[in-house]
Design a protein around this motif. Structure first.
Motif, short mmCIF file in Angstrom:
data_model
loop_
_atom_site.label_atom_id
_atom_site.label_comp_id
_atom_site.label_asym_id
_atom_site.label_seq_id
_atom_site.Cartn_x
_atom_site.Cartn_y
_atom_site.Cartn_z
N LYS A 116 0.84 -1.20 0.00
CA LYS A 116 0.00 0.00 0.00
C LYS A 116 0.88 1.25 0.00
CE LYS A 116 -0.60 -0.25 5.03
NZ LYS A 116 -1.57 -0.35 6.13
N ALA A 117 0.39 2.32 -0.62
CA ALA A 117 1.18 3.52 -0.84
C ALA A 117 1.65 4.19 0.45
CB ALA A 117 0.37 4.52 -1.67
N GLU A 118 0.86 4.06 1.52
CA GLU A 118 1.19 4.73 2.78
C GLU A 118 2.54 4.28 3.34
OE1 GLU A 118 -1.80 3.45 1.64
OE2 GLU A 118 -2.97 3.25 3.49
N VAL A 119 2.92 3.05 3.04
CA VAL A 119 4.15 2.50 3.61
C VAL A 119 5.38 3.30 3.16
CG1 VAL A 119 5.65 0.47 3.63
CG2 VAL A 119 3.18 0.20 3.81
N ALA A 120 5.32 3.90 1.99
CA ALA A 120 6.46 4.65 1.46
C ALA A 120 6.87 5.79 2.39
CB ALA A 120 6.13 5.20 0.08
N ASN A 121 5.94 6.30 3.18
CA ASN A 121 6.23 7.44 4.05
C ASN A 121 6.53 7.04 5.49
OD1 ASN A 121 5.69 9.33 1.95
ND2 ASN A 121 3.50 9.06 2.29
N TRP A 122 6.56 5.75 5.77
CA TRP A 122 6.85 5.31 7.13
C TRP A 122 8.34 5.38 7.41
CZ3 TRP A 122 3.47 0.29 7.99
CH2 TRP A 122 2.12 0.66 7.91
N LEU A 128 13.49 1.20 3.67
CA LEU A 128 13.86 -0.15 3.24
C LEU A 128 13.03 -0.57 2.02
CD1 LEU A 128 14.13 -1.91 6.72
CD2 LEU A 128 16.00 -1.60 5.09
N ALA A 129 11.73 -0.29 2.09
CA ALA A 129 10.84 -0.68 1.00
C ALA A 129 11.22 0.00 -0.31
CB ALA A 129 9.40 -0.37 1.38
N LYS A 130 11.46 1.28 -0.25
CA LYS A 130 11.84 2.02 -1.45
C LYS A 130 13.16 1.51 -2.03
CE LYS A 130 9.63 6.44 -0.23
NZ LYS A 130 9.89 7.85 0.16
N ALA A 131 14.14 1.31 -1.15
CA ALA A 131 15.46 0.91 -1.60
C ALA A 131 15.46 -0.45 -2.28
CB ALA A 131 16.44 0.91 -0.43
N THR A 132 14.58 -1.34 -1.82
CA THR A 132 14.55 -2.69 -2.38
C THR A 132 13.59 -2.84 -3.55
OG1 THR A 132 12.95 -3.31 -0.64
CG2 THR A 132 15.27 -3.79 -0.22
N GLY A 133 13.03 -1.74 -4.04
CA GLY A 133 12.23 -1.78 -5.26
C GLY A 133 10.77 -2.14 -5.07
N GLY A 281 -16.04 -12.47 4.59
CA GLY A 281 -17.15 -12.13 3.70
C GLY A 281 -16.89 -10.96 2.79
N THR A 282 -15.63 -10.52 2.68
CA THR A 282 -15.35 -9.36 1.84
C THR A 282 -14.39 -9.73 0.74
OG1 THR A 282 -13.48 -8.67 3.20
CG2 THR A 282 -15.65 -7.81 3.81
N ASP A 283 -14.40 -8.92 -0.31
CA ASP A 283 -13.50 -9.14 -1.44
C ASP A 283 -13.30 -7.81 -2.15
OD1 ASP A 283 -11.91 -10.44 -3.25
OD2 ASP A 283 -13.58 -11.01 -4.54
N GLU A 284 -12.99 -6.79 -1.36
CA GLU A 284 -13.01 -5.46 -1.92
C GLU A 284 -11.64 -4.82 -2.07
OE1 GLU A 284 -15.64 -4.07 -3.16
OE2 GLU A 284 -16.81 -5.80 -2.62
N GLU A 285 -10.65 -5.27 -1.27
CA GLU A 285 -9.38 -4.56 -1.28
C GLU A 285 -8.31 -5.35 -2.01
OE1 GLU A 285 -8.39 -2.08 2.28
OE2 GLU A 285 -9.52 -3.68 3.24
N LEU A 286 -7.31 -4.61 -2.52
CA LEU A 286 -6.14 -5.27 -3.06
C LEU A 286 -5.38 -5.91 -1.92
CD1 LEU A 286 -4.82 -2.52 -5.49
CD2 LEU A 286 -5.89 -4.67 -6.14
N GLY A 287 -4.65 -6.99 -2.22
CA GLY A 287 -3.85 -7.61 -1.19
C GLY A 287 -2.81 -6.62 -0.69
N THR A 288 -2.64 -6.51 0.61
CA THR A 288 -1.68 -5.60 1.19
C THR A 288 -0.91 -6.30 2.29
OG1 THR A 288 -3.35 -4.83 2.76
CG2 THR A 288 -3.08 -3.56 0.76
N VAL A 289 0.05 -5.62 2.84
CA VAL A 289 0.84 -6.17 3.90
C VAL A 289 0.30 -5.66 5.22
CG1 VAL A 289 3.19 -6.40 4.75
CG2 VAL A 289 2.79 -6.07 2.33
N HIS A 290 0.36 -6.47 6.28
CA HIS A 290 -0.20 -6.12 7.58
C HIS A 290 0.32 -4.75 8.07
CE1 HIS A 290 -1.34 -6.67 11.81
NE2 HIS A 290 -0.12 -6.26 12.08
N GLN A 291 1.61 -4.60 8.17
CA GLN A 291 2.17 -3.33 8.60
C GLN A 291 3.17 -2.79 7.59
OE1 GLN A 291 1.33 -1.46 11.05
NE2 GLN A 291 0.10 -2.78 12.33
N PHE A 292 3.56 -3.63 6.63
CA PHE A 292 4.58 -3.21 5.66
C PHE A 292 3.96 -2.86 4.34
CE2 PHE A 292 6.73 -5.85 8.72
CZ PHE A 292 7.86 -5.13 8.97
#
Length: 292
Positions: A116-122, A128-133, A281-292
């Motif tokens: 998810k995009a928010e992780v880029a600003n953590w 780490l996420a940005k550096a590893t692509g 019972g949901t199927d609305e969001e893209l797969g994301t990482v728990h905290q990453f």
């Protein structure tokens, strides 16, 4: 906000004691040096690699692999991989049970996480996420076309993009229902004809005598205490990654059929650890990482 899985009651608060604290220091200091020292070296190499190769990364993924493999050695956690890695262009989908997934899935195979995009600003994690692509996406249907173009560009370079279709992490003992919405992008005309998908199961075995969910990280569990628990463990368990046979997207009639196949393969790979099938019972969001 990303939905979190709240299944069973979370384990009691871990208290390391004097010996546990010493073990945490003895493992934590070299681990920090490895991770952040590796990050610094990777950034320096990337300063040369990027102007020459653009999004292609002929060198830096090997640094990431070295760091992840070495991390398990420092932690004292045996790591094993089974199965053949996909050679075709495409994506990898895996179950998500712990922050250790980052090390587990990078240790053997060169992959690029989709987050998810928010992780880029953590702080810290974002660097780490940005550096590893890592590929950052917004869970907004208006962004779908631009995201598909990003996927196409990265996949055409041979990058293996890694998704967590459960949409959140579990206790590492089960597979949560896959959100098939994620797989819709794979059926876009720009991707479908050449794209393959490889299901991968990550299996965590707790240390002897510990809660079977020892390595699981889910719900509202905080990162620091869980990291401390892992660092302070008197004896460690082990990690196993299972690579299942890759499949071609064009062999499936719909995203739901592909999602169901991948979920079945990964669930079978988890075997006796898969306690029960949970559903929200949901199927609305893209797969994301728990905290990453």
């Amino acid at each position: 906000m990303t939905a979190l899985w709240h299944g069973e009651k979370e384990p009691h608060v871990f208290r390391p004691g004097i010996k546990g604290t010493l073990r945490a220091i003895m493992r934590g200091v070299p681990l920090a040096v490895l991770v952040f020292g590796g990050l610094l070296i990777l950034i320096l190499v990337r300063l040369i690699e990027r102007p020459i190769c653009g999004h292609d990364r002929p060198v830096t993924p090997y640094l990431t692999q070295f760091v992840c493999r070495s991390a398990f050695a420092i932690l004292g956690i045996p790591f094993k991989a089974r199965g053949q890695q996909m050679r075709e262009k495409g994506a990898v989908v895996a179950n998500h049970g712990s922050w250790l997934d980052i090390f587990s899935l990078n240790a053997k195979k060169r992959v690029y996480f989709v987050s998810k995009a928010e992780v880029a600003n953590w702080p810290g994690i974002g660097w780490l996420a940005k550096a590893t692509g890592t590929v950052f996406i917004k869970r907004d249907r208006k962004e779908a076309a631009s995201q598909i173009e990003i996927f196409r560009e990265r996949l055409s370079l041979g990058h293996k993009l890694l998704f967590f279709p459960e949409g959140t992490s579990s206790d590492a003992r089960r597979v949560l229902p896959f959100k098939s919405t994620l797989f819709a992008a794979f059926f876009a005309p720009e991707l479908r004809e050449f794209m393959w998908v490889q299901p991968v199961t990550v299996r965590y075995f707790a240390p002897e005598g510990e809660d079977p969910r020892f390595y699981g990280w889910w719900g509202d569990m905080e990162f620091a205490p869980h990291l401390l628990q892992t660092l302070a463990a008197r004896r460690q368990g082990r990690v196993e990654v299972v690579y299942h046979d890759p499949v071609k997207v064009t062999d499936f009639a719909s995203r739901k059929a592909l999602a169901a196949h991948c979920e079945t393969e990964i669930r079978a790979g988890l075997g006796e650890l898969d306690i029960e099938k949970q559903t929200d019972g949901t199927d609305e969001e893209l797969g994301t990482v728990h905290q990453f």
